[in-house]
Design a protein around this motif. Structure first.
Motif, PDB file in Angstrom:
ATOM      1  N   VAL A   1      -0.441 -15.928  -1.232  1.00 53.50           N
ATOM      2  CA  VAL A   1       0.631 -15.792  -0.254  1.00 53.50           C
ATOM      3  C   VAL A   1       0.213 -14.751   0.781  1.00 53.50           C
ATOM      4  O   VAL A   1      -0.131 -13.618   0.421  1.00 53.50           O
ATOM      5  N   LYS A   2       0.257 -15.102   2.036  1.00 52.51           N
ATOM      6  CA  LYS A   2      -0.250 -14.219   3.087  1.00 52.51           C
ATOM      7  C   LYS A   2       0.656 -13.006   3.302  1.00 52.51           C
ATOM      8  O   LYS A   2       1.871 -13.107   3.227  1.00 52.51           O
ATOM      9  N   GLY A   3       0.028 -11.863   3.574  1.00 50.39           N
ATOM     10  CA  GLY A   3       0.767 -10.674   3.976  1.00 50.39           C
ATOM     11  C   GLY A   3       1.241  -9.773   2.858  1.00 50.39           C
ATOM     12  O   GLY A   3       1.878  -8.755   3.111  1.00 50.39           O
ATOM     13  N   CYS A   4       0.934 -10.111   1.597  1.00 49.51           N
ATOM     14  CA  CYS A   4       1.450  -9.310   0.473  1.00 49.51           C
ATOM     15  C   CYS A   4       0.968  -7.870   0.499  1.00 49.51           C
ATOM     16  O   CYS A   4       1.704  -6.956   0.124  1.00 49.51           O
ATOM     17  N   ALA A   5      -0.258  -7.647   0.902  1.00 52.48           N
ATOM     18  CA  ALA A   5      -0.822  -6.299   0.858  1.00 52.48           C
ATOM     19  C   ALA A   5      -0.884  -5.622   2.216  1.00 52.48           C
ATOM     20  O   ALA A   5      -1.229  -4.442   2.300  1.00 52.48           O
ATOM     21  N   GLU A   6      -0.546  -6.349   3.290  1.00 53.29           N
ATOM     22  CA  GLU A   6      -0.717  -5.799   4.633  1.00 53.29           C
ATOM     23  C   GLU A   6       0.549  -5.233   5.248  1.00 53.29           C
ATOM     24  O   GLU A   6       0.510  -4.637   6.324  1.00 53.29           O
ATOM     25  N   ALA A   7       1.679  -5.398   4.593  1.00 53.57           N
ATOM     26  CA  ALA A   7       2.954  -4.964   5.177  1.00 53.57           C
ATOM     27  C   ALA A   7       3.039  -3.442   5.273  1.00 53.57           C
ATOM     28  O   ALA A   7       2.284  -2.718   4.621  1.00 53.57           O
ATOM     29  N   ASN A   8       3.983  -2.960   6.107  1.00 49.68           N
ATOM     30  CA  ASN A   8       4.214  -1.519   6.233  1.00 49.68           C
ATOM     31  C   ASN A   8       5.105  -1.037   5.090  1.00 49.68           C
ATOM     32  O   ASN A   8       6.068  -1.710   4.717  1.00 49.68           O
ATOM     33  N   TYR A   9       4.766   0.132   4.556  1.00 52.89           N
ATOM     34  CA  TYR A   9       5.503   0.645   3.412  1.00 52.89           C
ATOM     35  C   TYR A   9       5.920   2.092   3.620  1.00 52.89           C
ATOM     36  O   TYR A   9       5.229   2.869   4.278  1.00 52.89           O
ATOM     37  N   VAL A  10       7.072   2.415   3.051  1.00 48.30           N
ATOM     38  CA  VAL A  10       7.479   3.798   2.854  1.00 48.30           C
ATOM     39  C   VAL A  10       7.289   4.079   1.371  1.00 48.30           C
ATOM     40  O   VAL A  10       7.663   3.266   0.530  1.00 48.30           O
ATOM     41  N   PHE A  11       6.681   5.200   1.047  1.00 49.69           N
ATOM     42  CA  PHE A  11       6.483   5.550  -0.355  1.00 49.69           C
ATOM     43  C   PHE A  11       7.647   6.429  -0.800  1.00 49.69           C
ATOM     44  O   PHE A  11       7.969   7.428  -0.145  1.00 49.69           O
ATOM     45  N   ALA A  12       8.286   6.034  -1.886  1.00 49.41           N
ATOM     46  CA  ALA A  12       9.478   6.730  -2.359  1.00 49.41           C
ATOM     47  C   ALA A  12       9.215   7.391  -3.712  1.00 49.41           C
ATOM     48  O   ALA A  12       8.424   6.901  -4.525  1.00 49.41           O
ATOM     49  N   TYR A  13       9.882   8.518  -3.919  1.00 48.63           N
ATOM     50  CA  TYR A  13       9.789   9.232  -5.197  1.00 48.63           C
ATOM     51  C   TYR A  13      11.144   9.881  -5.465  1.00 48.63           C
ATOM     52  O   TYR A  13      11.776  10.406  -4.547  1.00 48.63           O
ATOM     53  N   HIS A  14      11.608   9.795  -6.710  1.00 54.83           N
ATOM     54  CA  HIS A  14      12.849  10.502  -7.041  1.00 54.83           C
ATOM     55  C   HIS A  14      12.799  11.053  -8.451  1.00 54.83           C
ATOM     56  O   HIS A  14      11.956  10.660  -9.273  1.00 54.83           O
ATOM     57  N   GLU A  15      13.686  11.986  -8.696  1.00 59.92           N
ATOM     58  CA  GLU A  15      13.843  12.567 -10.022  1.00 59.92           C
ATOM     59  C   GLU A  15      15.286  12.395 -10.463  1.00 59.92           C
ATOM     60  O   GLU A  15      16.219  12.645  -9.683  1.00 59.92           O
ATOM     61  N   ILE A  16      15.451  11.950 -11.686  1.00 54.38           N
ATOM     62  CA  ILE A  16      16.778  11.861 -12.288  1.00 54.38           C
ATOM     63  C   ILE A  16      16.968  13.121 -13.135  1.00 54.38           C
ATOM     64  O   ILE A  16      16.198  13.375 -14.062  1.00 54.38           O
ATOM     65  N   ILE A  17      17.960  13.917 -12.759  1.00 53.65           N
ATOM     66  CA  ILE A  17      18.212  15.161 -13.489  1.00 53.65           C
ATOM     67  C   ILE A  17      19.606  15.119 -14.110  1.00 53.65           C
ATOM     68  O   ILE A  17      20.478  14.363 -13.680  1.00 53.65           O
ATOM     69  N   LYS A  18      19.779  15.921 -15.131  1.00 52.67           N
ATOM     70  CA  LYS A  18      21.078  16.005 -15.787  1.00 52.67           C
ATOM     71  C   LYS A  18      22.032  16.816 -14.920  1.00 52.67           C
ATOM     72  O   LYS A  18      21.682  17.883 -14.410  1.00 52.67           O
TER      73      LYS A  18
END
Length: 400
Positions: free
Chosen positions: A167-184
């Motif tokens: 499938v074309k375009g799977c690896a070429e798209a623009n991405y935002v890299f996200a990170y989160h922490e779940i805290i009590k």
């Protein structure tokens, strides 16, 4: 014994994959739902009323109900936006995703803990190779395979299923890299934290080009950020955010990171047997980063398209998933993409953006669109007013 040939194998058990499997199982198709055990996507966990209604989400899955949102500008100015006549539901993805997988299983889908490895064509079928990850298989597990008439790739951004299928375009798209922490959630919570409010921060130390968030989850809190800048430390930014709001000593329960696509792929199927859904198809909303509703809708549409493909043996039916999705939401993604491009590029513009959010018309139309998943077309004078203010901020004519 003859080998089982599935009508569909769904790779990925997040909201998109689980909904696709549920849709097909309800239609009587033989479905295998394959999921990598223990994988949870970084996510603020907000779901709008339309999702709750359309997908019959029970109230007990909502760990909190947000009644307002707070926007924080680069210089620390805050704008509180009440959510009129409703609320935004908050879910814990660990619980929510498992409930969706169980619902698909109860509808008739077969679940398998497995890690996708490759896809090969065998005549009119596709053979899926995967590494079993069941409790008795150890860390690596044995390589197994299944034969199927169709495949739904719901395995996240940069989909390995999509790439294996061509499938074309799977690896070429623009991405935002996200990170989160779940805290009590601490018993002695700081005054800066409100258990019924979602905080969104447009501050450079937290994110230079996207935003950070503090979302209430009842007994827990999701604190995260995103950025397209690969050199930006998301972990350090979240640590700073936690310290800034007085939650740096709160107990860490888990943390996750992943790329988020910011634009739907131009093609979701391979023209043969495979169609993508959710993050794999690129359906995370620009500017907001919202993905759960769009993932579940995309999963439902992928399931319906695959059903029509299996019934007709016509590969063109696979295109219906994207066509139907974009018919309803193309304009939303265009508007949000433009908004992110203009307003998130500099601190000056982000300051202006938060300032604009003070306007009651902006607040009302924004939340009506979010809650109902439709761009509000009524109240034309309000749109004209917003457009004039928008241009004033863009041209530097409005005061910040």
């Amino acid at each position: 014994m003859a080998e089982i040939i599935y009508d569909a194998v769904v790779v990925g058990g997040g909201p998109a994959g689980s909904t696709a499997a549920h849709t097909l199982a309800l239609k009587g198709k033989q479905v295998l739902l394959m999921d990598k055990r223990g994988r949870i996507k970084p996510c603020g966990g907000a779901i709008p009323p339309r999702l709750i209604k359309d997908f019959n989400i029970p109230d007990n899955l909502l760990v909190a109900k947000a009644k307002s949102a707070r926007m924080v500008s680069p210089v620390g100015k805050t704008v509180d936006i009440p959510i009129e006549n409703g609320f935004v539901g908050m879910v814990d993805r660990a619980q929510f995703d498992e409930w969706l997988r169980n619902r698909a299983q109860e509808a008739g889908a077969i679940r398998e803990d497995g890690l996708f490895e490759s896809l090969e064509r065998e005549g009119p079928y596709a053979r899926i190779y995967y590494r079993s990850r069941g409790p008795s298989d150890g860390v690596d597990g044995a390589v197994k395979s299944v034969l199927t008439k169709s495949v739904i790739g719901a395995d996240g951004a940069k989909s390995q299923v999509g790439r294996s299928a061509g499938v074309k375009g799977c690896a070429e798209a623009n991405y935002v890299f996200a990170y989160h922490e779940i805290i009590k959630t601490p018993t002695d919570r700081p005054l800066s934290f409100d258990a019924t409010r979602c905080d969104v921060l447009y501050q450079k130390p937290i994110s230079p080009d996207f935003y950070g968030w503090v979302f209430p989850h009842g007994d827990t809190i999701s604190i995260g950020t995103g950025s397209a800048d690969k050199g930006f430390s998301l972990r350090n930014a979240v640590a700073k955010l936690r310290a800034d709001i007085g939650l740096d000593q709160a107990e860490l329960i888990r943390h996750e990171g992943a790329p988020l696509p910011m634009k739907p792929l131009k093609k979701w199927d391979d023209g043969k047997q495979v169609v993508l859904a959710g993050d794999a198809a690129g359906v995370v909303a620009p500017a907001s980063g919202e993905g759960i509703y769009y993932a579940m809708l995309g999963g439902q549409l992928a399931g319906e398209a695959v059903y029509e493909f299996v019934e007709s043996n016509n590969p063109a039916k696979l295109q219906l998933a994207r066509k139907r999705f974009m018919k309803e939401h193309r304009l939303t993604f265009i508007v949000l993409g433009i908004m992110q491009y203009f307003w998130y590029t500099t601190d000056k513009r982000r300051e202006s953006f938060v300032k604009m959010c003070e306007d009651k018309d902006v607040q009302r139309l924004t939340f009506e669109s979010y809650m109902n998943k439709k761009l509000v077309r009524k109240k034309p004078m309000a749109h004209v007013k917003i457009f004039l203010k928008d241009m004033g901020h863009l041209l530097g004519l409005a005061k910040v």
